[in-house]
Design an enzyme around this catalytic site. Structure first.
Site, short mmCIF file in Angstrom:
data_model
loop_
_atom_site.label_atom_id
_atom_site.label_comp_id
_atom_site.label_asym_id
_atom_site.label_seq_id
_atom_site.Cartn_x
_atom_site.Cartn_y
_atom_site.Cartn_z
N MET A 1 11.57 -8.97 -1.00
CA MET A 1 13.02 -8.97 -0.93
C MET A 1 13.44 -9.28 0.49
O MET A 1 13.88 -8.40 1.20
CB MET A 1 13.50 -7.60 -1.41
CG MET A 1 14.96 -7.28 -1.25
SD MET A 1 16.04 -8.61 -1.64
CE MET A 1 17.44 -8.14 -0.71
N PRO A 2 13.24 -10.48 0.94
CA PRO A 2 13.67 -10.79 2.30
C PRO A 2 15.18 -10.99 2.38
O PRO A 2 15.84 -11.41 1.43
CB PRO A 2 12.93 -12.08 2.63
CG PRO A 2 12.62 -12.69 1.32
CD PRO A 2 12.52 -11.58 0.32
#
Length: 130
Positions: A1-2
């Site tokens: 989940m950047p």
């Protein structure tokens, strides 16, 4: 989940979009990020309402084509995977947006699963019961 922030000097919406695609594609290819896991803030700086400052630190000559890429993501990737990510971002930024690799400045900030809320005020990645 950047979470990705891209700041570019004197650019238009098309170049910002291309840079966003370059970074996202590199994350998918090198770190295995899901294709639909894209959260980005793309900002162009025109010198009047915002500007970017840079020098030739470590012998890398930068110019007005500079692009700052800041990526926040959960910790756990090896140094080798991070280096592959940097290389791929630079390659794709050149291919998609015409940005010279020397002008691609990337930072990674890592954190833990407890440091994310993806909506509804819930820490979706946090261990249950904490």
């Amino acid at each position: 989940m950047p979470f990705v922030r891209i700041d570019a000097h004197g650019t238009d919406a098309a170049r910002l979009d291309a840079l966003g695609r370059a970074v996202h594609d590199a994350l998918v290819e090198t770190l295995g990020i899901p294709h639909d896991d894209r959260f980005q803030v793309l900002t162009g700086h025109d010198g009047a309402r915002g500007t970017l400052r840079y020098d030739d630190y470590l012998g890398v000559h930068r110019d007005e084509g500079i692009v700052f890429v800041a990526i926040t993501l959960r910790a756990g990737r090896t140094s080798e995977r991070k280096q592959a990510l940097y290389r791929r971002i630079a390659e794709l930024a050149e291919a998609y947006a015409g940005t010279e690799p020397r002008n691609v400045f990337v930072t990674l900030t890592e954190n833990t699963s407890d440091d994310w809320s993806l909506g509804h005020g819930i820490a979706q990645y946090a261990p249950r019961g904490t």
